[in-house]
Design a protein around this motif. Structure first.
Motif, short mmCIF file in Angstrom:
data_model
loop_
_atom_site.label_atom_id
_atom_site.label_comp_id
_atom_site.label_asym_id
_atom_site.label_seq_id
_atom_site.Cartn_x
_atom_site.Cartn_y
_atom_site.Cartn_z
N GLY A 17 41.36 17.64 41.97
CA GLY A 17 42.04 17.96 43.22
C GLY A 17 41.08 18.31 44.34
N GLY A 18 41.60 19.06 45.33
CA GLY A 18 40.83 19.42 46.52
C GLY A 18 40.13 20.75 46.37
N THR A 19 39.62 21.24 47.48
CA THR A 19 38.90 22.51 47.51
C THR A 19 39.89 23.65 47.70
N GLU A 20 40.16 24.40 46.65
CA GLU A 20 41.10 25.52 46.70
C GLU A 20 40.32 26.82 46.85
N MET A 21 39.77 27.04 48.03
CA MET A 21 38.88 28.17 48.25
C MET A 21 39.60 29.51 48.27
N PHE A 22 40.80 29.55 48.85
CA PHE A 22 41.49 30.83 48.99
C PHE A 22 41.75 31.48 47.64
N ASP A 23 42.27 30.72 46.68
CA ASP A 23 42.58 31.29 45.36
C ASP A 23 41.33 31.83 44.69
N ALA A 24 40.21 31.10 44.82
CA ALA A 24 38.96 31.55 44.20
C ALA A 24 38.47 32.85 44.84
N LEU A 25 38.52 32.93 46.17
CA LEU A 25 38.10 34.16 46.86
C LEU A 25 39.01 35.33 46.53
N GLU A 26 40.30 35.05 46.45
CA GLU A 26 41.25 36.11 46.11
C GLU A 26 40.98 36.67 44.72
N GLU A 27 40.69 35.78 43.77
CA GLU A 27 40.40 36.22 42.41
C GLU A 27 39.09 37.02 42.35
N ALA A 28 38.08 36.54 43.09
CA ALA A 28 36.78 37.24 43.09
C ALA A 28 36.91 38.64 43.69
N THR A 29 37.63 38.77 44.81
CA THR A 29 37.76 40.10 45.42
C THR A 29 38.59 41.03 44.56
N VAL A 31 38.46 41.04 41.30
CA VAL A 31 37.49 41.50 40.29
C VAL A 31 36.60 42.59 40.88
N PHE A 32 36.19 42.43 42.16
CA PHE A 32 35.36 43.45 42.82
C PHE A 32 36.05 44.80 42.80
N LYS A 33 37.35 44.81 43.10
CA LYS A 33 38.08 46.07 43.19
C LYS A 33 38.15 46.76 41.84
N VAL A 34 38.30 45.98 40.77
CA VAL A 34 38.36 46.55 39.43
C VAL A 34 37.00 47.10 39.03
N ARG A 35 35.93 46.33 39.29
CA ARG A 35 34.60 46.74 38.86
C ARG A 35 34.00 47.85 39.72
N GLN A 40 27.82 50.90 40.79
CA GLN A 40 27.38 51.10 42.17
C GLN A 40 26.79 49.83 42.75
N ARG A 41 26.75 48.75 41.97
CA ARG A 41 26.13 47.51 42.43
C ARG A 41 26.96 46.87 43.54
N LEU A 42 26.26 46.26 44.49
CA LEU A 42 26.91 45.60 45.61
C LEU A 42 27.53 44.29 45.13
N PRO A 43 28.85 44.09 45.34
CA PRO A 43 29.47 42.84 44.91
C PRO A 43 29.05 41.67 45.81
N ILE A 44 28.70 40.55 45.19
CA ILE A 44 28.20 39.39 45.92
C ILE A 44 28.88 38.12 45.43
N GLN A 64 37.82 38.97 55.91
CA GLN A 64 37.70 40.05 56.88
C GLN A 64 38.37 41.33 56.40
N THR A 65 39.47 41.20 55.68
CA THR A 65 40.23 42.39 55.29
C THR A 65 40.00 42.86 53.86
N GLN A 66 39.52 41.98 52.97
CA GLN A 66 39.46 42.32 51.56
C GLN A 66 38.05 42.43 50.96
N MET A 67 37.03 41.97 51.66
CA MET A 67 35.68 41.97 51.07
C MET A 67 35.08 43.36 50.96
N GLY A 68 35.48 44.28 51.81
CA GLY A 68 34.90 45.62 51.77
C GLY A 68 33.40 45.56 51.98
N SER A 69 32.65 46.18 51.10
CA SER A 69 31.19 46.21 51.24
C SER A 69 30.52 45.00 50.59
N GLY A 70 31.32 44.11 49.98
CA GLY A 70 30.75 42.94 49.33
C GLY A 70 30.17 41.96 50.33
#
Length: 196
Positions: A17-29, A31-35, A40-44, A64-70
Motif C-alpha cells: 500500500g501507500g505511506t501510512e505515516m500518521f498511524d506509525a507516528l501515533e503508535e510511536a508517541t 510508546v513514548f508515553k508508556v516508557r 529518563q532517556r530522550l525519546p527519538i 506538534q501536540t503529542q511529541m512532548g520532549s521527543g
C-alpha cells in the motif's frame, strides 16, 4: 539484544500500500508515553520515507501536540521527496532532516543523523524579541537545538518595521551546560514573496 530484535523486526516488515505515516507516528508517541515513566532517556524517532502522504495537516498537528520532549529526525529517500513536509516535521520535532537519492548517499545520511541524535551543539535555542516594543509571534514556538552543519531557523513578522530595533538576542545552552548568547543583526530585504 535490542539491536538484534530491531533487525529481526525490520526484516519481517513487508511493504504494502501507500505511506501510512500518521498511524506509525501515533503508535510511536503512545510508546513514548508508556516508557516515559520508566526511563529518563530522550525519546527519538528516525523517520525514513519519501513523505508522499495525503494527510499532512493531521500528521503535523499530531507531532506538534503529542511529541512532548521527543525528537524526530527525517531521512527522505527518492528523486522527488516531499521536502516541505519532512523539513517541517523535523523542525516541529526538534530534529533535522536529510534528503537523499536512492543509493549510496543513504548510508552517509544515516551516519550523519546518528551523530546528530546524541550531540547538539546548543540546546533550547530561543529568540528574545522583547526589545522590539511590539507583540511578535515566532514560529516554531518550540525551542530548537543547533546541530553541527545545520541551520536553526526562526520566522517572525514585525508589524512596525520602521520602529524595529536592529538586532535580536539568541539564547540557549551549550552541550556542556554553559549559557549561550549571541546578538544577531536584522537586515531589511526587498522581496515581495516574504510578505506572503
Amino acid at each position: 539484544d535490542g539491536i538484534a530484535g530491531g533487525e529481526t523486526f525490520l526484516r519481517s516488515v513487508k511493504p504494502v500500500g501507500g505511506t501510512e505515516m500518521f498511524d506509525a507516528l501515533e503508535e510511536a508517541t503512545a510508546v513514548f508515553k508508556v516508557r516515559k515513566k520508566n526511563t529518563q532517556r530522550l525519546p527519538i524517532i528516525v523517520l525514513i520515507t519519501d513523505g508522499e502522504v495525503a494527510d499532512e495537516e493531521r500528521i503535523l498537528k499530531h507531532v506538534q501536540t503529542q511529541m512532548g520532549s521527543g525528537r524526530i529526525f527525517c531521512v527522505g529517500i527518492d528523486t522527488a521527496v516531499n521536502s516541505g513536509l519532512l523539513t517541517r516535521l523535523a523542525v516541529l520535532g526538534g530534529g533535522t532532516s536529510a534528503l537523499v537519492s536512492p543509493g549510496d548517499e543513504l548510508e552517509q545520511a544515516l551516519v550523519n543523523i546518528g551523530r546528530e541524535i546524541g550531540v547538539p551543539l546548543v540546546t533550547g535555542l530561543s529568540l528574545d524579541l522583547s526589545n522590539q516594543g511590539q507583540e511578535i509571534s515566532i514560529s516554531p514556538g518550540r525551542r530548537q537545538d543547533l546541530f553541527e552543519g545545520r541551520p536553526a531557523t526562526f520566522m517572525f513578522a514585525i508589524d512596525k518595521r520602521d520602529q524595529a530595533k536592529s538586532e535580536v538576542k539568541v539564547t540557549g545552552l551549550y552541550a556542556g551546560g554553559k549559557p549561550f548568547e549571541q546578538k544577531v543583526a536584522l537586515t531589511k530585504v526587498s522581496d515581495d514573496a516574504l510578505a506572503k
